[in-house]
Design an enzyme around this catalytic site. Sequence first.
Site, short mmCIF file in Angstrom:
data_model
loop_
_atom_site.label_atom_id
_atom_site.label_comp_id
_atom_site.label_asym_id
_atom_site.label_seq_id
_atom_site.Cartn_x
_atom_site.Cartn_y
_atom_site.Cartn_z
N HIS A 1 -6.30 -7.47 -0.21
CA HIS A 1 -6.46 -6.04 -0.54
C HIS A 1 -5.74 -5.73 -1.85
O HIS A 1 -4.70 -6.32 -2.16
CB HIS A 1 -5.85 -5.17 0.57
CG HIS A 1 -6.43 -5.41 1.93
ND1 HIS A 1 -5.88 -6.30 2.82
CD2 HIS A 1 -7.52 -4.88 2.52
CE1 HIS A 1 -6.60 -6.30 3.93
NE2 HIS A 1 -7.62 -5.46 3.78
N ASP B 1 -2.71 -10.88 -2.07
CA ASP B 1 -3.27 -10.35 -0.82
C ASP B 1 -4.75 -10.05 -1.05
O ASP B 1 -5.17 -9.79 -2.17
CB ASP B 1 -2.51 -9.07 -0.44
CG ASP B 1 -2.82 -8.55 0.96
OD1 ASP B 1 -2.04 -8.83 1.87
OD2 ASP B 1 -3.86 -7.86 1.11
N ASP C 1 -4.37 -12.79 3.98
CA ASP C 1 -5.65 -12.32 4.54
C ASP C 1 -6.87 -12.67 3.68
O ASP C 1 -7.97 -12.22 3.96
CB ASP C 1 -5.60 -10.81 4.83
CG ASP C 1 -4.86 -10.02 3.78
OD1 ASP C 1 -4.59 -10.57 2.70
OD2 ASP C 1 -4.57 -8.82 4.02
N HIS D 1 0.82 -1.23 0.00
CA HIS D 1 0.00 0.00 0.00
C HIS D 1 0.85 1.28 0.00
O HIS D 1 0.30 2.37 -0.14
CB HIS D 1 -0.93 0.04 1.22
CG HIS D 1 -1.96 -1.05 1.23
ND1 HIS D 1 -2.88 -1.21 0.22
CD2 HIS D 1 -2.21 -2.04 2.13
CE1 HIS D 1 -3.66 -2.26 0.51
NE2 HIS D 1 -3.27 -2.77 1.64
ZN LIG Z 1 -4.00 -7.19 2.96
#
Ligand SMILES: [Zn+2]
Length: 344
Positions: free
Chosen positions: A162, A160, A249, A125
């Site tokens: 996200h 991931d 995750d 990120h």
């Molecule tokens: Zn994540």
Amino acid sequence: MERVLYIDEIFLKHKTPHGHPENPERTRSLLSLLKKSRLPNYISVRGAILADIKEIELVHDKEYIEYVKHLIEAGGGFLDPDTYVSSESWEPALAAAGTVAYAAKKAIEGEHYVAFAAVRPPGHHARRSEGRGFCIFNNVAIAAEILRREGFRAAVVDIDVHWGDGTAYIFYDTDEVLYVSTHQDPNTLYPFEGFPHQKGRGKGEGFTVNIPLPPGTDDRGFLMAINEIVLPVLETYLPQIILVSAGWDTHWQDPLASLEVTINAQWEALNSIYAFAESISAPMVMALEGGYVNWVVAKSSLNALTVGKRPIFTEKSRPQGVPLEEVEYYLERVKEELRGYWPI
Ligand SMILES: [Zn+2]
């Protein structure tokens, strides 16, 4: 040396506030599982390597790096509401970036063809001038950029849960690094973007491939996304190295997201990507991103080193998640958007 796990106690030094999901226990759980487990003899374990500031500067603005350093020297604080640095975070941040970069360089040099860098803080990120979403420096992007400058074509596969907005935007304008990501529908999850129409810009158009999945996607749906989109894209791009942003995750127990994936499918996904990498003699270097159930972080990270062989750990299968038709509907939207660029 065949396969290398990079892990180090230095990552314990990056502390976060009480109750923060991204905390030193993630590293500790892997260290303790490592102590208890008998690793296959083809896996060696190595410590961390600190990045040179010049490497960090390949991806991040000098002012941002200075800002992070000063905040840490002043005792720590928040980079954004989710992202904390403590008084001891400087070395682990350099070690996270440096270890992934080192693993990528050694892979390109032929020293190992499978590596897993169990680093923290995570990176995907982090943007050029902004730490976000638990991330300080973009570990995988720095590695990809080092290789790009040396003339190598890297593909970043981000599994991931996200969307790796940092990595995607860093390479948004170039076709020299491919970014492919599976993630939970950003209408329902941070960073609230990563839609199929966000496909890169200029020379980079088509080289950002975003594959959102509906909440409740289970093992079958997750692997369908890998097989129907990730692999055909990789087979066309023909990277010289595959960098994997390995976030765990997607797991059904994860407190931050809503997919229904098991460690079995996390391994299967990597195994399929590895089978392709092996077929074109490209090395695969994986770096830990998210994953907030500690036993999953530990087991899937060790499992990742067994791709092409047998996983060390499995779990029992789960009840079905959302109907497969719903996942197919999502994948069809991606295909419609990107069919002009890839054979999907
Ligand atoms: Zn994540």
